[in-house]
Design a protein around this motif. Structure first.
Motif, PDB file in Angstrom:
ATOM      1  N   LEU A 258       7.146 -13.805  -9.418  1.00 15.26           N
ATOM      2  CA  LEU A 258       7.710 -12.536  -9.554  1.00 15.26           C
ATOM      3  C   LEU A 258       7.467 -11.748  -8.255  1.00 15.26           C
ATOM      4  CD1 LEU A 258       6.608  -9.439 -10.297  1.00 15.26           C
ATOM      5  CD2 LEU A 258       9.076 -10.254 -10.988  1.00 15.26           C
ATOM      6  N   TRP A 259       6.251 -11.580  -7.690  1.00 17.74           N
ATOM      7  CA  TRP A 259       6.076 -10.892  -6.551  1.00 17.74           C
ATOM      8  C   TRP A 259       6.515 -11.326  -5.269  1.00 17.74           C
ATOM      9  CZ3 TRP A 259       5.001  -6.281  -8.503  1.00 17.74           C
ATOM     10  CH2 TRP A 259       4.355  -6.096  -9.456  1.00 17.74           C
ATOM     11  N   GLN A 260       6.782 -12.592  -5.160  1.00 17.27           N
ATOM     12  CA  GLN A 260       7.566 -13.014  -4.072  1.00 17.27           C
ATOM     13  C   GLN A 260       8.851 -12.437  -4.033  1.00 17.27           C
ATOM     14  OE1 GLN A 260       6.786 -17.188  -4.392  1.00 17.27           O
ATOM     15  NE2 GLN A 260       5.361 -17.330  -2.947  1.00 17.27           N
ATOM     16  N   ASN A 261       9.644 -12.612  -5.372  1.00 19.76           N
ATOM     17  CA  ASN A 261      11.004 -11.852  -5.563  1.00 19.76           C
ATOM     18  C   ASN A 261      10.917 -10.499  -5.113  1.00 19.76           C
ATOM     19  OD1 ASN A 261      11.852 -14.645  -6.321  1.00 19.76           O
ATOM     20  ND2 ASN A 261      11.925 -14.054  -8.495  1.00 19.76           N
ATOM     21  N   MET A 262       9.975  -9.762  -5.555  1.00 22.13           N
ATOM     22  CA  MET A 262      10.054  -8.294  -5.524  1.00 22.13           C
ATOM     23  C   MET A 262       9.767  -8.257  -3.836  1.00 22.13           C
ATOM     24  SD  MET A 262       9.946  -6.718  -8.270  1.00 22.13           S
ATOM     25  CE  MET A 262       8.859  -5.297  -8.184  1.00 22.13           C
TER      26      MET A 262
ATOM     27  N   ALA B 239      11.020  -9.804  -1.559  1.00 23.44           N
ATOM     28  CA  ALA B 239      12.239 -10.220  -0.802  1.00 23.44           C
ATOM     29  C   ALA B 239      13.180  -9.206  -1.216  1.00 23.44           C
ATOM     30  CB  ALA B 239      12.893 -11.481  -1.459  1.00 23.44           C
ATOM     31  N   ALA B 240      13.099  -8.657  -2.394  1.00 26.66           N
ATOM     32  CA  ALA B 240      14.049  -7.471  -2.739  1.00 26.66           C
ATOM     33  C   ALA B 240      13.929  -5.920  -2.190  1.00 26.66           C
ATOM     34  CB  ALA B 240      13.984  -7.320  -4.334  1.00 26.66           C
ATOM     35  N   SER B 241      12.742  -5.791  -1.394  1.00 27.24           N
ATOM     36  CA  SER B 241      12.300  -4.675  -0.894  1.00 27.24           C
ATOM     37  C   SER B 241      12.425  -4.624   0.609  1.00 27.24           C
ATOM     38  CB  SER B 241      10.736  -4.457  -1.351  1.00 27.24           C
ATOM     39  OG  SER B 241      10.170  -3.181  -0.365  1.00 27.24           O
ATOM     40  N   SER B 242      12.453  -3.636   1.167  1.00 27.52           N
ATOM     41  CA  SER B 242      12.652  -3.520   2.658  1.00 27.52           C
ATOM     42  C   SER B 242      11.588  -2.598   3.157  1.00 27.52           C
ATOM     43  CB  SER B 242      14.164  -2.587   3.059  1.00 27.52           C
ATOM     44  OG  SER B 242      14.141  -1.340   2.348  1.00 27.52           O
ATOM     45  N   ASN B 243      10.400  -2.592   2.325  1.00 28.05           N
ATOM     46  CA  ASN B 243       9.361  -1.497   2.718  1.00 28.05           C
ATOM     47  C   ASN B 243       8.480  -2.382   3.479  1.00 28.05           C
ATOM     48  OD1 ASN B 243       7.342   0.083   2.945  1.00 28.05           O
ATOM     49  ND2 ASN B 243       6.660  -0.139   0.880  1.00 28.05           N
ATOM     50  N   ASN B 244       8.308  -1.982   5.175  1.00 22.90           N
ATOM     51  CA  ASN B 244       7.466  -2.678   5.886  1.00 22.90           C
ATOM     52  C   ASN B 244       6.425  -1.763   6.447  1.00 22.90           C
ATOM     53  OD1 ASN B 244       9.156  -4.968   6.143  1.00 22.90           O
ATOM     54  ND2 ASN B 244      10.633  -3.687   7.406  1.00 22.90           N
ATOM     55  N   THR B 245       5.916  -0.738   5.293  1.00 23.81           N
ATOM     56  CA  THR B 245       4.851   0.054   5.843  1.00 23.81           C
ATOM     57  C   THR B 245       3.472  -0.696   5.829  1.00 23.81           C
ATOM     58  OG1 THR B 245       5.925   2.017   4.472  1.00 23.81           O
ATOM     59  CG2 THR B 245       3.708   2.199   4.833  1.00 23.81           C
TER      60      THR B 245
ATOM     61  N   SER C 124       0.579   2.897  -0.712  1.00 27.11           N
ATOM     62  CA  SER C 124      -0.067   3.001  -1.922  1.00 27.11           C
ATOM     63  C   SER C 124      -0.378   1.640  -2.728  1.00 27.11           C
ATOM     64  CB  SER C 124       0.635   4.217  -2.857  1.00 27.11           C
ATOM     65  OG  SER C 124       2.046   3.546  -3.040  1.00 27.11           O
ATOM     66  N   HIS C 125       0.423   0.595  -2.275  1.00 25.78           N
ATOM     67  CA  HIS C 125       0.549  -0.692  -2.855  1.00 25.78           C
ATOM     68  C   HIS C 125      -0.263  -1.611  -2.066  1.00 25.78           C
ATOM     69  CE1 HIS C 125       3.005   1.468  -5.803  1.00 25.78           C
ATOM     70  NE2 HIS C 125       3.125   0.347  -6.210  1.00 25.78           N
ATOM     71  N   PRO C 126      -0.932  -2.785  -2.326  1.00 21.72           N
ATOM     72  CA  PRO C 126      -1.202  -3.725  -1.455  1.00 21.72           C
ATOM     73  C   PRO C 126      -0.164  -4.374  -0.632  1.00 21.72           C
ATOM     74  CG  PRO C 126      -2.377  -4.200  -3.852  1.00 21.72           C
ATOM     75  CD  PRO C 126      -1.232  -3.070  -3.825  1.00 21.72           C
ATOM     76  N   ALA C 127      -0.327  -4.988   0.540  1.00 25.23           N
ATOM     77  CA  ALA C 127       0.845  -5.805   0.967  1.00 25.23           C
ATOM     78  C   ALA C 127       1.149  -7.053   0.117  1.00 25.23           C
ATOM     79  CB  ALA C 127       0.146  -6.432   2.381  1.00 25.23           C
ATOM     80  N   PRO C 128       2.283  -7.351   0.098  1.00 21.74           N
ATOM     81  CA  PRO C 128       2.796  -8.316  -0.955  1.00 21.74           C
ATOM     82  C   PRO C 128       2.170  -9.667  -0.567  1.00 21.74           C
ATOM     83  CG  PRO C 128       4.763  -7.215   0.050  1.00 21.74           C
ATOM     84  CD  PRO C 128       3.610  -6.713   0.744  1.00 21.74           C
ATOM     85  N   GLU C 129       1.673 -10.078   0.546  1.00 22.39           N
ATOM     86  CA  GLU C 129       0.926 -11.339   0.981  1.00 22.39           C
ATOM     87  C   GLU C 129      -0.689 -11.254   0.575  1.00 22.39           C
ATOM     88  OE1 GLU C 129       1.197  -8.848   4.878  1.00 22.39           O
ATOM     89  OE2 GLU C 129       2.432  -9.723   3.235  1.00 22.39           O
ATOM     90  N   ASN C 130      -1.306 -10.145   0.455  1.00 17.67           N
ATOM     91  CA  ASN C 130      -2.464  -9.932  -0.068  1.00 17.67           C
ATOM     92  C   ASN C 130      -2.460  -9.977  -1.664  1.00 17.67           C
ATOM     93  OD1 ASN C 130      -2.998  -9.765   2.696  1.00 17.67           O
ATOM     94  ND2 ASN C 130      -3.394  -7.419   2.533  1.00 17.67           N
ATOM     95  N   ARG C 131      -1.436  -9.344  -2.076  1.00 18.49           N
ATOM     96  CA  ARG C 131      -1.352  -9.443  -3.569  1.00 18.49           C
ATOM     97  C   ARG C 131      -1.270 -11.024  -4.202  1.00 18.49           C
ATOM     98  NH1 ARG C 131       2.334  -5.239  -6.010  1.00 18.49           N
ATOM     99  NH2 ARG C 131       0.838  -4.334  -7.403  1.00 18.49           N
ATOM    100  N   ILE C 132      -0.386 -11.441  -3.497  1.00 17.79           N
ATOM    101  CA  ILE C 132      -0.276 -12.860  -3.931  1.00 17.79           C
ATOM    102  C   ILE C 132      -1.401 -13.731  -3.686  1.00 17.79           C
ATOM    103  CG2 ILE C 132       1.116 -15.271  -3.340  1.00 17.79           C
ATOM    104  CD1 ILE C 132       3.625 -13.281  -2.762  1.00 17.79           C
ATOM    105  N   THR C 133      -2.131 -13.682  -2.594  1.00 19.13           N
ATOM    106  CA  THR C 133      -3.456 -14.203  -2.138  1.00 19.13           C
ATOM    107  C   THR C 133      -4.481 -14.080  -3.467  1.00 19.13           C
ATOM    108  OG1 THR C 133      -2.964 -14.209   0.125  1.00 19.13           O
ATOM    109  CG2 THR C 133      -5.319 -14.700  -0.573  1.00 19.13           C
TER     110      THR C 133
END
Length: 266
Positions: A212-216, A218-224, A230-239
């Motif tokens: 799910l978070w991989q899909n999210m 991919a669907a996001s263009s946020n590179n902050t 305010s959110h963890p980086a996707p790779e950190n969240r998945i880890t």
């Protein structure tokens, strides 16, 4: 004397208001549950009045099925009032839960969450925010920051400190980067952990949370950068999710042996 009194007052408030989240993390809560529930209910009513509510019966049944399965394994203290689940007709890829027992899911999310497990990961995450009283903690943290900045402003003016405006601007930015945003990232990570446990207990395959978070992502263009987000980086969240997966899978497999898995059809 004023400084000593202020510090003593803040310390007293902290001692009285300090509690622990479901994961054992210390929190500061300055507002009572009834206040937050009333605010959550009012916000939810406003959203229902301003955002179209989906009339798609199948979409509503699907979301309700998943939310009900998760709520059945939510601790009883969070079920004192019936939860209301609403599907909003919007392309937003998002969902939320508010104090008072309110869950909102946007139809845009149903296009990214590919199956019941992935949607359960999001709804479980949002329920977890309510369980951990993150709204209360966020409001309480902001209250402390505003009070501290007000005291600092008064102090610099009273002593005629040069560059007073520049100092206060720097303090405000430091509070944002050093307190507010990290707290928000902590809340998101904590909600991931609690939500993963909820979905496993409810019988949703927890490994789908990673998908799910991989899909999210991919669907996001946020590179902050994470430190400005305010959110963890996707790779950190998945880890983090993968690190918690063995325990979640053990919980899920126990539920699977009982032969009572949800069957919510998209």
């Amino acid at each position: 004397m004023l400084k000593k009194f202020s510090l003593a007052a803040v310390a007293a408030i902290v001692l009285v208001a300090c509690v622990q989240s479901p994961t054992g993390r210390n929190q500061i809560m300055l507002f009572n549950d009834s206040q937050l529930s009333a605010m959550g209910d009012q916000t939810f009513e406003t959203m229902k009045a301003e955002t179209p509510v989906s009339k798609d019966a199948r979409a509503n049944d699907y979301v309700q099925c998943i939310a009900s399965a998760l709520l059945r394994v939510t601790p009883e203290e969070y079920l004192t009032n019936p939860w209301e689940v609403v599907v909003f007709d919007s392309e937003q890829v998002n969902a939320f839960a508010l104090p008072g027992g309110n869950i909102g899911v946007y139809t845009g999310l149903l296009k990214v969450a590919e199956n019941q497990e992935q949607l359960a990961a999001v709804i479980g995450h949002e329920i977890a925010h309510v369980m951990a009283s993150h709204s209360n903690e966020r409001l309480s943290t902001n209250q402390f920051i505003q009070s501290a900045l007000a005291l600092g402003d008064a102090g610099t003016k009273a002593y005629g400190v040069r560059y007073q405006q520049e100092i206060m601007t720097a303090l405000g930015l430091g509070a944002q980067l050093g307190v507010t945003l990290p707290f928000s990232r902590t809340h998101e990570s904590e909600a991931d952990v609690i939500g993963l446990d909820l979905m496993a207990k409810a019988g949703f395959e927890p490994r789908q949370a990673v998908n799910l978070w991989q899909n999210m992502a991919a669907a996001s263009s946020n590179n902050t950068p994470q430190f400005l987000s305010s959110h963890p980086a996707p790779e950190n969240r998945i880890t983090e999710l993968r690190a918690r997966m063995p325990e979640a899978m053990a919980t899920f497999n126990e539920r699977k042996k009982a032969g009572r898995l949800p069957n919510c059809r998209k």
